[in-house]
Design a protein around this motif. Sequence first.
Motif, short mmCIF file in Angstrom:
data_model
loop_
_atom_site.label_atom_id
_atom_site.label_comp_id
_atom_site.label_asym_id
_atom_site.label_seq_id
_atom_site.Cartn_x
_atom_site.Cartn_y
_atom_site.Cartn_z
N MET A 1 0.92 -1.05 0.15
CA MET A 1 0.04 -0.45 0.02
C MET A 1 0.80 1.35 0.18
O MET A 1 2.09 1.44 0.63
CB MET A 1 -1.30 -0.27 1.35
N THR A 2 0.62 2.44 -0.50
CA THR A 2 1.49 3.36 -0.75
C THR A 2 1.56 3.91 0.57
O THR A 2 -0.27 4.15 1.18
CB THR A 2 0.82 4.22 -1.54
N ASP A 3 2.16 4.95 0.84
CA ASP A 3 2.04 5.89 1.91
C ASP A 3 1.68 6.42 1.39
O ASP A 3 1.16 7.68 0.60
CB ASP A 3 3.16 6.13 2.66
N ARG A 4 0.78 6.86 3.01
CA ARG A 4 -0.07 8.32 3.05
C ARG A 4 0.46 9.12 4.32
O ARG A 4 0.70 9.35 5.17
CB ARG A 4 -2.18 8.15 3.64
N GLU A 5 0.42 10.40 3.42
CA GLU A 5 1.01 11.44 3.90
C GLU A 5 0.35 13.09 4.48
O GLU A 5 -0.40 13.25 3.60
CB GLU A 5 2.35 11.99 4.05
N ALA A 6 -0.45 13.20 5.93
CA ALA A 6 -1.38 14.13 5.65
C ALA A 6 -0.21 15.49 5.94
O ALA A 6 1.08 15.72 6.45
CB ALA A 6 -1.71 14.80 7.57
N ILE A 7 -0.63 16.54 4.57
CA ILE A 7 -0.39 17.73 4.68
C ILE A 7 -0.42 18.83 6.14
O ILE A 7 -2.48 19.59 5.26
CB ILE A 7 -0.36 17.89 2.78
N VAL A 8 -0.13 19.20 6.94
CA VAL A 8 -0.49 20.52 7.61
C VAL A 8 0.07 21.88 7.38
O VAL A 8 1.29 21.86 7.94
CB VAL A 8 -0.90 19.93 9.19
N PRO A 9 0.09 22.42 6.71
CA PRO A 9 0.97 23.72 6.85
C PRO A 9 0.71 24.74 7.91
O PRO A 9 -0.06 24.56 8.00
CB PRO A 9 0.10 24.40 5.15
N GLU A 10 1.23 25.51 8.06
CA GLU A 10 1.20 26.00 9.08
C GLU A 10 0.47 27.15 9.54
O GLU A 10 0.11 27.80 7.98
CB GLU A 10 3.35 27.39 9.13
N GLY A 11 -0.04 27.70 10.50
CA GLY A 11 -1.43 28.38 10.48
C GLY A 11 -2.22 27.89 10.25
O GLY A 11 -2.93 27.81 10.71
N MET A 12 -2.52 25.98 9.23
CA MET A 12 -3.01 25.15 9.53
C MET A 12 -3.22 24.28 10.74
O MET A 12 -4.84 23.42 10.24
CB MET A 12 -4.29 25.36 8.15
N GLU A 13 -2.96 24.49 11.57
CA GLU A 13 -3.28 23.05 12.37
C GLU A 13 -3.75 22.86 13.77
O GLU A 13 -5.08 22.07 13.56
CB GLU A 13 -1.85 23.37 13.87
N ALA A 14 -5.13 24.15 13.53
CA ALA A 14 -6.72 24.42 14.09
C ALA A 14 -6.98 23.66 13.16
O ALA A 14 -8.20 22.79 13.61
CB ALA A 14 -6.83 25.54 14.30
N VAL A 15 -6.85 23.71 12.28
CA VAL A 15 -7.74 22.65 11.89
C VAL A 15 -7.58 21.39 11.87
O VAL A 15 -9.15 20.42 11.64
CB VAL A 15 -7.57 22.51 9.69
N TYR A 16 -6.56 20.57 11.37
CA TYR A 16 -5.90 19.55 11.81
C TYR A 16 -6.42 18.64 13.28
O TYR A 16 -6.96 18.00 13.13
CB TYR A 16 -4.99 18.81 11.90
N GLU A 17 -6.43 19.68 14.31
CA GLU A 17 -6.57 19.59 15.12
C GLU A 17 -7.41 19.71 16.24
O GLU A 17 -8.58 18.40 16.72
CB GLU A 17 -5.31 20.44 16.71
N LYS A 18 -8.46 20.59 15.47
CA LYS A 18 -9.47 20.86 16.30
C LYS A 18 -10.98 20.86 15.31
O LYS A 18 -12.08 19.71 15.64
CB LYS A 18 -9.44 22.45 16.57
N ILE A 19 -10.80 20.43 13.70
CA ILE A 19 -11.65 20.25 13.12
C ILE A 19 -11.86 18.78 12.75
O ILE A 19 -12.85 18.26 12.04
CB ILE A 19 -12.36 21.71 11.76
N ARG A 20 -10.93 18.87 12.92
CA ARG A 20 -10.36 16.90 12.21
C ARG A 20 -10.01 16.44 11.10
O ARG A 20 -10.87 15.74 11.07
CB ARG A 20 -10.86 15.94 13.71
N TYR A 21 -9.92 17.36 10.08
CA TYR A 21 -9.56 16.60 9.27
C TYR A 21 -8.00 17.76 8.28
O TYR A 21 -7.51 18.26 8.69
CB TYR A 21 -10.49 17.22 8.50
N ALA A 22 -6.87 16.82 7.82
CA ALA A 22 -6.35 16.53 6.72
C ALA A 22 -6.50 18.62 5.82
O ALA A 22 -6.89 18.14 5.01
CB ALA A 22 -5.56 16.27 6.56
N PRO A 23 -5.77 19.48 6.42
CA PRO A 23 -5.63 19.92 4.15
C PRO A 23 -5.29 19.59 3.43
O PRO A 23 -6.15 19.75 1.90
CB PRO A 23 -4.85 20.96 4.68
N ALA A 24 -4.93 18.78 3.46
CA ALA A 24 -4.43 17.35 2.00
C ALA A 24 -3.83 16.21 2.85
O ALA A 24 -3.06 16.28 4.19
CB ALA A 24 -3.66 18.57 0.91
#
Length: 132
Positions: free
Chosen positions: A1-24
Amino acid sequence: MTDREAIVPEGMEAVYEKIRYAPALKVGKTIYVSGQIGRDNAMQLVEDREAQIVQAFENLKAVLAAAGASLSDVVDLTTFHTDMRDLPLFMQVRDRYLDAHPLPAWTAVGAHMLGGQAGYIVEIKAVAVLPE
């Protein structure tokens, strides 16, 4: 299986941590970018219509850059609009950001509400493929 990597740019950490989805999500050489809306790094709505579209593209650009890609790597663009009468303005802004050829595929969809609150007029989702 191909590796999956969450992309979370600086300034979008709240999206990943609080709203709980990866920006990419990067899977192999393909980058799947979640819908980007016109909010700034403080998670605040940009209210002016043109400025909000610009902010959504700037957010898309930041997510792609964090994945090692650029707007010229976009192969598919899906946009959601609360008012399809904004398409001419959207296309003017889009053409400032997407000028690589060939142009990506594009689908524009009307939507009742975006971003979980009133005021958002556009959301931009994209798929990009990194060059070999």
